[in-house]
Structures are given as C-alpha cells and as structure tokens.
Design a protein around this motif. Structure first.
Motif, PDB file in Angstrom:
ATOM      1  N   ALA A  47      10.251  23.010   4.993  1.00 49.67           N
ATOM      2  CA  ALA A  47      11.482  23.078   4.200  1.00 49.67           C
ATOM      3  C   ALA A  47      12.444  21.941   4.529  1.00 49.67           C
ATOM      4  O   ALA A  47      13.276  21.566   3.703  1.00 49.67           O
ATOM      5  CB  ALA A  47      12.180  24.418   4.424  1.00 49.67           C
ATOM      6  N   LYS A  48      12.311  21.404   5.752  1.00 47.25           N
ATOM      7  CA  LYS A  48      13.183  20.304   6.170  1.00 47.25           C
ATOM      8  C   LYS A  48      12.345  19.268   6.931  1.00 47.25           C
ATOM      9  O   LYS A  48      12.426  19.169   8.160  1.00 47.25           O
ATOM     10  CB  LYS A  48      14.312  20.816   7.062  1.00 47.25           C
ATOM     11  CG  LYS A  48      15.271  21.786   6.375  1.00 47.25           C
ATOM     12  CD  LYS A  48      16.351  22.247   7.337  1.00 47.25           C
ATOM     13  CE  LYS A  48      17.327  23.207   6.663  1.00 47.25           C
ATOM     14  NZ  LYS A  48      18.388  23.682   7.595  1.00 47.25           N
ATOM     15  N   PRO A  49      11.513  18.512   6.210  1.00 49.04           N
ATOM     16  CA  PRO A  49      10.652  17.531   6.881  1.00 49.04           C
ATOM     17  C   PRO A  49      11.459  16.558   7.727  1.00 49.04           C
ATOM     18  O   PRO A  49      12.483  16.033   7.296  1.00 49.04           O
ATOM     19  CB  PRO A  49       9.977  16.810   5.703  1.00 49.04           C
ATOM     20  CG  PRO A  49      10.047  17.783   4.573  1.00 49.04           C
ATOM     21  CD  PRO A  49      11.345  18.511   4.755  1.00 49.04           C
ATOM     22  N   LEU A 100       0.839  15.879   4.106  1.00 47.16           N
ATOM     23  CA  LEU A 100       0.669  14.448   4.339  1.00 47.16           C
ATOM     24  C   LEU A 100       1.128  13.625   3.139  1.00 47.16           C
ATOM     25  O   LEU A 100       1.712  12.549   3.292  1.00 47.16           O
ATOM     26  CB  LEU A 100      -0.802  14.155   4.647  1.00 47.16           C
ATOM     27  CG  LEU A 100      -1.207  12.687   4.816  1.00 47.16           C
ATOM     28  CD1 LEU A 100      -0.578  12.112   6.084  1.00 47.16           C
ATOM     29  CD2 LEU A 100      -2.722  12.553   4.859  1.00 47.16           C
ATOM     30  N   LEU A 101       0.875  14.142   1.948  1.00 47.36           N
ATOM     31  CA  LEU A 101       1.139  13.385   0.724  1.00 47.36           C
ATOM     32  C   LEU A 101       2.519  13.617   0.131  1.00 47.36           C
ATOM     33  O   LEU A 101       2.901  12.927  -0.819  1.00 47.36           O
ATOM     34  CB  LEU A 101       0.077  13.721  -0.330  1.00 47.36           C
ATOM     35  CG  LEU A 101      -1.362  13.328   0.014  1.00 47.36           C
ATOM     36  CD1 LEU A 101      -2.319  13.847  -1.056  1.00 47.36           C
ATOM     37  CD2 LEU A 101      -1.486  11.827   0.162  1.00 47.36           C
ATOM     38  N   ARG A 102       3.271  14.565   0.679  1.00 47.48           N
ATOM     39  CA  ARG A 102       4.584  14.838   0.080  1.00 47.48           C
ATOM     40  C   ARG A 102       5.534  13.675   0.350  1.00 47.48           C
ATOM     41  O   ARG A 102       5.386  12.956   1.348  1.00 47.48           O
ATOM     42  CB  ARG A 102       5.187  16.116   0.665  1.00 47.48           C
ATOM     43  CG  ARG A 102       5.643  15.997   2.111  1.00 47.48           C
ATOM     44  CD  ARG A 102       6.039  17.336   2.714  1.00 47.48           C
ATOM     45  NE  ARG A 102       6.238  17.206   4.155  1.00 47.48           N
ATOM     46  CZ  ARG A 102       6.211  18.207   5.011  1.00 47.48           C
ATOM     47  NH1 ARG A 102       5.987  19.436   4.566  1.00 47.48           N
ATOM     48  NH2 ARG A 102       6.402  18.009   6.294  1.00 47.48           N
ATOM     49  N   PRO A 103       6.503  13.474  -0.531  1.00 47.55           N
ATOM     50  CA  PRO A 103       7.491  12.411  -0.309  1.00 47.55           C
ATOM     51  C   PRO A 103       8.211  12.610   1.021  1.00 47.55           C
ATOM     52  O   PRO A 103       8.543  13.752   1.389  1.00 47.55           O
ATOM     53  CB  PRO A 103       8.452  12.550  -1.494  1.00 47.55           C
ATOM     54  CG  PRO A 103       7.645  13.242  -2.547  1.00 47.55           C
ATOM     55  CD  PRO A 103       6.730  14.176  -1.796  1.00 47.55           C
ATOM     56  N   THR A 104       8.448  11.536   1.726  1.00 45.60           N
ATOM     57  CA  THR A 104       9.102  11.620   3.023  1.00 45.60           C
ATOM     58  C   THR A 104      10.558  11.215   2.911  1.00 45.60           C
ATOM     59  O   THR A 104      10.856  10.084   2.516  1.00 45.60           O
ATOM     60  CB  THR A 104       8.393  10.681   4.049  1.00 45.60           C
ATOM     61  OG1 THR A 104       7.021  11.056   4.114  1.00 45.60           O
ATOM     62  CG2 THR A 104       9.028  10.835   5.411  1.00 45.60           C
ATOM     63  N   THR A 107       5.609  13.492   9.736  1.00 45.51           N
ATOM     64  CA  THR A 107       6.437  14.646   9.359  1.00 45.51           C
ATOM     65  C   THR A 107       5.659  15.943   9.255  1.00 45.51           C
ATOM     66  O   THR A 107       6.268  17.004   9.123  1.00 45.51           O
ATOM     67  CB  THR A 107       7.111  14.410   7.992  1.00 45.51           C
ATOM     68  OG1 THR A 107       6.126  14.475   6.950  1.00 45.51           O
ATOM     69  CG2 THR A 107       7.823  13.077   7.945  1.00 45.51           C
ATOM     70  N   ILE A 108       4.320  15.909   9.294  1.00 44.96           N
ATOM     71  CA  ILE A 108       3.563  17.105   8.901  1.00 44.96           C
ATOM     72  C   ILE A 108       3.699  18.266   9.872  1.00 44.96           C
ATOM     73  O   ILE A 108       3.460  19.422   9.499  1.00 44.96           O
ATOM     74  CB  ILE A 108       2.071  16.808   8.651  1.00 44.96           C
ATOM     75  CG1 ILE A 108       1.343  16.415   9.929  1.00 44.96           C
ATOM     76  CG2 ILE A 108       1.887  15.752   7.588  1.00 44.96           C
ATOM     77  CD1 ILE A 108      -0.168  16.360   9.755  1.00 44.96           C
ATOM     78  N   VAL A 160       0.836  -1.192   0.000  1.00 46.52           N
ATOM     79  CA  VAL A 160       0.000   0.000   0.000  1.00 46.52           C
ATOM     80  C   VAL A 160       0.874   1.247   0.000  1.00 46.52           C
ATOM     81  O   VAL A 160       2.061   1.190   0.329  1.00 46.52           O
ATOM     82  CB  VAL A 160      -0.954   0.056   1.226  1.00 46.52           C
ATOM     83  CG1 VAL A 160      -1.872  -1.142   1.256  1.00 46.52           C
ATOM     84  CG2 VAL A 160      -0.168   0.170   2.529  1.00 46.52           C
ATOM     85  N   MET A 161       0.266   2.365  -0.364  1.00 47.36           N
ATOM     86  CA  MET A 161       0.921   3.661  -0.251  1.00 47.36           C
ATOM     87  C   MET A 161       0.782   4.098   1.205  1.00 47.36           C
ATOM     88  O   MET A 161      -0.318   4.390   1.669  1.00 47.36           O
ATOM     89  CB  MET A 161       0.243   4.664  -1.179  1.00 47.36           C
ATOM     90  CG  MET A 161       0.761   6.077  -1.092  1.00 47.36           C
ATOM     91  SD  MET A 161      -0.225   7.164  -2.177  1.00 47.36           S
ATOM     92  CE  MET A 161       0.588   8.731  -1.852  1.00 47.36           C
TER      93      MET A 161
END
Length: 254
Positions: free
Chosen positions: A210-212, A246-250, A204-205, A195-196
């Motif tokens: 700028a720096k997760p 929430l959806l940004r690459p981690t 991380t949210i 799953v995604m």
C-alpha cells in the motif's frame, strides 16, 4: 494467460509478459512458483525479464546504427557504485556462503576490503543512510565512490565472476558510447541504452504494497547488511504476486 507446470511438488505458473518502454516492445516468457515463496525465489524470472528487455533495446539500437560498446574485460562499471535490493543482498550472501574455499574466503576478503575503503573515506555511513531513505543525492555519492577505484568484490581478472547471478542494475547498464568515457565516469558523454529498469522495482517489493518504499544497499556492503538484517521468515507470496510487485510503478523513480 498462465498455465501450470514445473516438477512434482513444486507447482509453477508460466505466462508471457508484454512490456513496452519508449518505442521498444518486448514479449517475455516467464515461469514462476505458483505457491507462496520468499522473494529470492523469483530472482531467476526477474533476471530473465531484464535480459530480454536489454536484448530488445540492443536490437533497436543496432537498427539505428548504434552498437553496444560493452565487452569482455571492460570493467569500468565494476568500479562504479551499484545499488542492489535487499532481496539481492540476501541472495548474494547465500551465494558466497555456498562457494568452495579458497574462493569463498577471497570474495569475503574483497568485501571486507571494500567496506574498509568506504569507512576510511567517510562514505559507508552516508551510503547506509541514503539507501535507507536518508535523502542524500546519489549522484555525488557515486562520483566520490568512483574516485576511490574500489573493485567490486566479485571482479576477477577484469571480469565478473558471478555473471549469471549478477544484480539487475548490472544487467541494465549497457552503453553505446566508447568505453573510455565509462573509465573516467564522463557522464555527459556516456550513452546508456534506454531500458525499462526493474532494479528499482526490486528495491520496493519487500515493502508494504500500500505504501511502496525503496530500500537499497551499496553492493560492497551487501554481506554485512545481510548478516545484520536476515530475511523475515514469514515473507512469502505466490510467484505472480512478486512479479506484479516488481512491475508496479515505483514512486519517486525516474
């Protein structure tokens, strides 16, 4: 595309997210607050997204002849180490505060007992350091945790007592392998649905966009952590901004 909606005095935005992972495609209708809100206010939307992702993965697995093995009273995963976000720790603490007695006292006692088990085994500090970026590998920690057979504080009669409010990590963990493999944590034979994962994104949210930076808490330590780390009063963004985070690459996530 977004459209306004919601009750008077509480503007919301509705949109449809189109997501893909592997060969799976899913479209999820989402409604979020349009005004600046604390991150906990987007948890219902985050849960909806994860539930739709898992449902799509289940359908794809069924087409390939792989049936989901998870079912009622199948609670081996409720004794595994579950990493939750700070947002979920705050939400769970609030959920417990709103429980009626005697259930509230029972759940708090369960948290205290689980934390004491981790302390006695020398795992509490290690989990705290790892969750705060201490660098220790989570695999060995998870195996040591599982060996203790610590019940999740929300486990009741081998079932989740907060199923509708369970963390994202719990929602994402669905297997097609026999439950016996989960009961022994035979990771080589456990076949989890691909799953995604948004549970990692949720960790991380609340960090600097700028720096997760990932921060997570072992579930049994959630109440103690939330009591020592109340949410900042000024931590507010419009709902769409939280969903975007929430959806940004981690970084560092696999």
């Amino acid at each position: 595309m977004t459209s306004p909606g919601g009750a008077i005095g509480r503007p919301t935005l509705r949109t449809r997210l189109r997501l893909s992972f592997g060969d799976t495609r899913v479209e999820v209708p989402v409604e979020v607050p349009g005004e600046p809100v604390p991150p906990a206010d987007i948890l219902p939307a985050a849960r909806r997204i994860v539930d739709e992702i898992v449902a799509a993965a289940r359908r794809d697995a069924a087409k390939g002849g792989r049936a989901v093995a998870c079912g009622p009273r199948c609670a081996a995963c409720c004794r595994q180490a579950v990493a939750i976000s700070d947002v979920e720790a705050w939400a769970l603490a609030d959920l417990v505060d709103r429980m009626a007695e005697p259930r509230r006292g029972e759940v708090r006692a369960g948290f205290d007992a689980a934390a004491a088990r981790l302390e006695a085994a020398g795992l509490r500090g290690r989990f705290e350091r790892a969750g705060d970026g201490g660098g220790e590998a989570t695999g060995p920690l998870g195996r040591e945790y599982f060996a203790l057979r610590v019940d999740c504080p929300f486990l009741s009669d081998e079932s989740c007592s907060i199923y509708a409010d369970r963390p994202l990590a719990c929602r994402e963990y669905v297997v097609t392998s026999p439950p016996a493999h989960c009961a022994t944590l035979d990771t080589a034979r456990i076949a989890a649905l691909p799953v995604m994962s948004l549970s990692v994104g949720l960790q991380t949210i609340t960090s600097d966009p700028a720096k997760p930076r990932r921060r997570w808490i072992a579930l049994p330590l959630a109440l103690a952590w939330a009591a020592a780390n109340p949410p900042p009063s000024g931590m507010r963004r419009p709902g769409p901004a939280w969903i975007e985070a929430l959806l940004r690459p981690t970084p560092g996530a696999s």
